[in-house]
Design a protein around this motif. Structure first.
Motif, mmCIF file in Angstrom:
data_model
loop_
_atom_site.group_PDB
_atom_site.id
_atom_site.type_symbol
_atom_site.label_atom_id
_atom_site.label_comp_id
_atom_site.label_asym_id
_atom_site.label_seq_id
_atom_site.Cartn_x
_atom_site.Cartn_y
_atom_site.Cartn_z
ATOM 1 N N SER A 94 -3.852 -4.309 -4.665
ATOM 2 C CA SER A 94 -2.861 -4.353 -5.733
ATOM 3 C C SER A 94 -3.581 -4.555 -7.061
ATOM 4 O O SER A 94 -4.229 -5.583 -7.268
ATOM 5 N N LYS A 97 -2.066 -7.658 -9.156
ATOM 6 C CA LYS A 97 -2.415 -9.000 -8.688
ATOM 7 C C LYS A 97 -3.919 -9.197 -8.515
ATOM 8 O O LYS A 97 -4.372 -10.317 -8.305
ATOM 9 N N GLU A 101 -3.149 -6.868 -0.427
ATOM 10 C CA GLU A 101 -1.838 -7.195 0.135
ATOM 11 C C GLU A 101 -1.746 -6.618 1.536
ATOM 12 O O GLU A 101 -2.167 -5.487 1.780
#
Length: 118
Positions: A94, A97, A101
């Motif tokens: 991701s 972030k 994930e």
């Protein structure tokens, strides 16, 4: 209270390595390496030639193998991670972030047979 064990010096030997376009940019390739129980995403800067760490993630098991694949019509690659505990996990990076994930997780036995609970 949570207990977590960290070593003072990080692991330097690389067990597995795969390459792909994990960030979704089709013009650049990244390298994902497994160092014992640490999964790192590395990027080589074409201007300076230096390798930098984009993401580093500690796991609770030892990573045994890595595999990269791309879904049809997608622009980014996924990572399949197999650990010593008998699990196969599909990870996606991701960019928002700056971490991996979990997309899917499947539990297998150490012999390679799927565990079924009645």
């Amino acid at each position: 209270m949570y207990l977590y064990n960290l070593t003072l010096q990080g692991i330097t030997s690389i067990n597995c390595a795969v390459h792909g376009s994990f960030t979704g940019n089709s013009k650049q390739q990244e390298v994902c390496v497994a160092k014992g129980s640490v999964l790192q995403l590395l990027f080589c800067d074409p201007k300076t030639g230096k390798i930098s760490v984009i993401c580093s993630c500690d796991t609770f098991g030892i990573i045994r193998s890595l595999l990269t694949f791309r879904l049809t019509g997608s622009s980014k690659d996924y990572i399949a991670v197999a650990s010593d505990s008998g699990r196969i996990v599909i990870l996606e990076y991701s960019s928002q972030k700056h971490s991996f994930e979990r997309v899917h997780q499947e539990t297998y036995g150490k012999s390679g047979c799927r565990r079924v609970v009645p």
